[in-house]
Write an enzyme that holds these catalytic residues in place. Structure first.
Site, short mmCIF file in Angstrom:
data_model
loop_
_atom_site.label_atom_id
_atom_site.label_comp_id
_atom_site.label_asym_id
_atom_site.label_seq_id
_atom_site.Cartn_x
_atom_site.Cartn_y
_atom_site.Cartn_z
N ALA A 1 15.29 1.68 7.10
CA ALA A 1 13.85 1.65 7.38
C ALA A 1 13.22 0.49 6.63
O ALA A 1 13.80 -0.05 5.70
CB ALA A 1 13.20 2.95 6.90
N TYR B 1 3.31 2.81 6.15
CA TYR B 1 4.67 3.21 5.77
C TYR B 1 4.78 4.73 5.72
O TYR B 1 5.65 5.34 6.38
CB TYR B 1 5.02 2.57 4.41
CG TYR B 1 6.25 3.16 3.78
CD1 TYR B 1 7.47 3.13 4.45
CD2 TYR B 1 6.19 3.76 2.52
CE1 TYR B 1 8.60 3.69 3.88
CE2 TYR B 1 7.32 4.31 1.95
CZ TYR B 1 8.52 4.28 2.62
OH TYR B 1 9.62 4.83 2.05
N LEU C 1 7.91 -2.33 -9.16
CA LEU C 1 7.39 -2.55 -10.51
C LEU C 1 8.48 -2.80 -11.56
O LEU C 1 8.43 -3.81 -12.27
CB LEU C 1 6.53 -1.34 -10.93
CG LEU C 1 5.95 -1.43 -12.34
CD1 LEU C 1 4.98 -2.60 -12.44
CD2 LEU C 1 5.27 -0.13 -12.73
N GLY D 1 -3.74 0.66 -0.01
CA GLY D 1 -2.86 1.78 0.36
C GLY D 1 -2.27 2.53 -0.81
O GLY D 1 -1.55 3.51 -0.61
N1 UDP Z 1 2.75 -2.31 -9.25
C1 UDP Z 1 2.04 -3.22 -10.05
N2 UDP Z 1 2.47 -4.52 -10.08
C2 UDP Z 1 3.54 -4.97 -9.38
C3 UDP Z 1 4.26 -4.03 -8.58
C4 UDP Z 1 3.83 -2.71 -8.54
O1 UDP Z 1 1.06 -2.86 -10.70
O2 UDP Z 1 3.86 -6.18 -9.44
C5 UDP Z 1 2.30 -0.90 -9.22
C6 UDP Z 1 1.95 -0.38 -7.84
O3 UDP Z 1 0.61 -0.65 -7.53
C7 UDP Z 1 2.26 1.11 -7.97
C8 UDP Z 1 3.40 1.15 -8.99
O4 UDP Z 1 3.38 -0.10 -9.66
O5 UDP Z 1 1.15 1.76 -8.55
C9 UDP Z 1 4.75 1.34 -8.34
O6 UDP Z 1 4.85 0.41 -7.27
P1 UDP Z 1 6.19 0.10 -6.53
O7 UDP Z 1 5.91 -1.01 -5.57
O8 UDP Z 1 7.27 -0.09 -7.53
O9 UDP Z 1 6.54 1.46 -5.77
P2 UDP Z 1 5.68 2.31 -4.67
O10 UDP Z 1 4.79 3.21 -5.48
O11 UDP Z 1 4.96 1.37 -3.80
O12 UDP Z 1 6.74 3.07 -3.94
#
Ligand code: UDP
Length: 328
Positions: free
Chosen positions: A74, A140, A189, A283
């Protein structure tokens, strides 16, 4: 059992394939390698192909005598899904239907589906139980919710048995160190924070520090990818053993803010990791924390690596290794 894993060359899929093989199953991995890595598939048969290809799916079901499917293939990026929604509906919903049709054509009865916490949207209750309302805030999550509804209908009409696993935030890497997270570009993250620590990126942003949380940054429930992988084995065995179709959350039940993750990563690497404050990411709900009581009680699942620091340590060992190496 003989199991088809779609998306088995991806981050979570490769850990699932490894767990399945360790548990004595026979595995066929299907992956189009758009995001996955051939080297990440540590055993079984590998087929490069796409869910768009119905003929291929039907051939695999017949020739390989598949008994169960674990469906992870996916698109999975919240941010991208808000810029290009069609990509998500086509791949995650329409192409996924090709898989279900091929299963029905060949009498394959069991499917474990990789779903997401993003189906819930803004939680009304924390930790989130499985019967919480589903109002996804991004495409998503919505594409995964549509597919869950399709699974339910296929069960009613064709007797297909499914388990949908709603993952919270998969993190960390296989403690044996041969596989881990390697997205390009990286958007998650923990790897981003660790890349900064390694000097592989100049800077990164905390996406919003004005959320209604304890420190203003978003709170997520980080679950070790090997714990997540083991749940798939319990799920497919459960289905084959006759349990009813069901939906399970998969998380640790403990939430950490973006700032707390950065701080803990700093403890793991032994120095402070500096972030900049950026805009909110469209989102993103403020808090997503799972109640995983149901899977603990009904499938006997227990996390082996519940501690955030341990999770980040496994990710750090992997990140320092530098991802996949062509010559291995
Ligand atoms: N996040 C952030 N900076 C980054 C990447 C992610 O602050 O460079 C935040 C993001 O907004 C979320 C959390 O970290 O609140 C986890 O994001 P990730 O993309 O790892 O996973 P998701 O929650 O989208 O599955």
């Amino acid at each position: 059992m003989k199991i088809l894993v779609t998306g088995g060359a991806g981050y979570i899929g490769s850990h699932v394939v490894k767990s399945l093989i360790e548990a004595g199953n026979s595995v066929v991995t299907l992956d189009n390698l758009s995001k996955g890595h051939r080297e990440a598939v540590l055993g079984g048969r590998f087929i490069e192909g796409d869910l768009e290809d119905s003929k291929l799916l039907n051939r695999i079901m017949a020739e390989e005598e598949i008994e169960g499917v674990i469906h992870l293939a996916a698109h999975s990026l919240v941010g991208e899904s808000m810029e290009d929604p069609g990509k998500y509906y086509y791949n995650n919903v329409a192409n996924g239907l090709n898989l279900l049709e091929a299963m029905v054509n060949h009498g394959v009865k069991y499917i474990v589906f990789s779903s997401t916490a993003a189906v819930y949207g803004e939680p009304e209750e924390i930790p989130i139980p499985e019967d919480h309302p589903t109002q996804p805030t991004n495409t998503y999550g919505e594409s995964k919710l549509f597919f869950e509804k399709i699974l339910d209908r296929y069960e009613q009409i064709y007797g297909l048995k499914y388990i949908s696993l709603r993952y919270f935030n998969a993190a960390g890497a296989d403690p044996e160190g041969r596989i881990g997270e390697a997205h390009n570009p990286e958007t998650h993250l923990i790897p981003i924070v660790l890349q900064k620590a390694l000097g592989q990126r100049e800077k990164f942003y905390i996406f919003g520090d004005d959320y209604p949380t304890r420190d203003g940054s978003c709170i997520r429930d980080y679950i070790h990818v090997s714990d997540l992988a083991r749940a798939h084995i319990l799920a497919i065995n459960g289905l084959a053993g006759g349990i009813d179709s069901s939906i399970f959350n998969l998380g640790n039940g403990e939430g950490y803010s973006v700032k707390e993750v950065i701080e803990t990563a700093g403890e793991v690497v032994g120095r402070e990791i500096v972030a900049e404050i950026g805009e909110r990411r469209p989102g993103d709900p403020a808090v997503l924390v799972a109640s995983s009581e149901k899977i603990r009680t009904e499938l006997g699942w227990e996390p082996r690596y519940p501690d955030l620091k341990t999770i980040i340590e496994t990710a750090w060992n992997w990140q320092k290794r530098g991802g996949f190496h062509e010559d291995e």
